[in-house]
Motif scaffolding. Sequence first.
Motif, short mmCIF file in Angstrom:
data_model
loop_
_atom_site.label_atom_id
_atom_site.label_comp_id
_atom_site.label_asym_id
_atom_site.label_seq_id
_atom_site.Cartn_x
_atom_site.Cartn_y
_atom_site.Cartn_z
N GLU A 1 -5.74 -80.98 -9.07
CA GLU A 1 -5.36 -82.32 -9.51
C GLU A 1 -5.28 -82.37 -11.03
O GLU A 1 -6.19 -81.89 -11.72
N ARG B 1 -5.56 -83.31 -14.88
CA ARG B 1 -6.56 -84.05 -15.64
C ARG B 1 -5.92 -84.65 -16.87
O ARG B 1 -5.10 -84.00 -17.53
N PHE B 2 -6.29 -85.89 -17.19
CA PHE B 2 -5.69 -86.60 -18.31
C PHE B 2 -6.78 -86.87 -19.35
O PHE B 2 -7.92 -87.20 -19.00
N LYS C 1 -4.51 -91.44 -17.94
CA LYS C 1 -5.40 -91.81 -16.84
C LYS C 1 -4.84 -92.99 -16.04
O LYS C 1 -4.93 -93.02 -14.81
N ARG D 1 -1.63 -93.73 -15.75
CA ARG D 1 -0.50 -93.23 -14.97
C ARG D 1 -0.99 -92.46 -13.75
O ARG D 1 -0.45 -92.60 -12.65
N GLY D 2 -2.03 -91.63 -13.93
CA GLY D 2 -2.57 -90.89 -12.80
C GLY D 2 -3.15 -91.81 -11.74
O GLY D 2 -2.98 -91.57 -10.54
N TRP D 3 -3.84 -92.89 -12.19
CA TRP D 3 -4.42 -93.84 -11.24
C TRP D 3 -3.33 -94.53 -10.43
O TRP D 3 -3.45 -94.70 -9.21
N HIS E 1 -1.56 -92.06 -8.05
CA HIS E 1 -2.42 -91.67 -6.93
C HIS E 1 -2.42 -92.74 -5.84
O HIS E 1 -2.43 -92.43 -4.65
#
Length: 234
Positions: A14, A16-17, A23, A25-27, A30
């Motif tokens: 996965e 990592r930001f 973070k 964008r990743g949240w 997801h």
Amino acid sequence: MTADGDSGTGVEAEPRFSTWTGKARGWILHRLPPDKLLPEDQPSYVASWIYVFGMGAIAALVYIIVSGCVLALNGPAWYHVSGFGHFINSTHLWSVELFFMFMVIHLWGKYWMAAWRGGRVLTWITGMIAFVVSIVTAFTGYLLQTNFDSQWIAFQAKDALNAVGVGAWFNVANLGQILMWHITLLPLAVAGVVALHVVLVRMHGVVPPLGAAATDAQLQQDLPETSAVEGKHP
């Protein structure tokens, strides 16, 4: 770990930001991947008529906002002196009527389907909040008719609001204040809650009927042509 970011087990690690934008964008990705946010297919059970009224309420809300912008740009007295303004005001009113009719049917349908199942409690709560805020918005719109009925209701409501101690903050007899509530603050609140409601529906999926099995989440494109013609589900 390999140079490509693979841990050697065949499963991609996965990402990592290190920044708050990464973070965020990743949240979002997801919880709301593009195929979930804008799906191409829906489960087969959404072919039922009960799933139509939520979208009908959104369509009515879009026209309410568009026609409301036209009315707001021309002022609250425009529809009294213009035939076209009277037409826009009338369609604005009827779109509000349709909005509430669709929303009430949608809420009752989801109530009897227990739509809060499967971690959808917040989805249900935002739907109820949207209904309550819409009632206040419609009330302020009724007061903007600037006729005898609206003025009578305004002063009756003012007495009630004074009795509970909020009359100085929410003065329904002040046309300018009510106009701002109706065309700025409350529409933003309704649009924001409805948008959150739709996002939550995308996150958790459309609630299945109570009697649906796990295999009922079959996509419409996967239905055999013979079953689709005969109106049967596999």
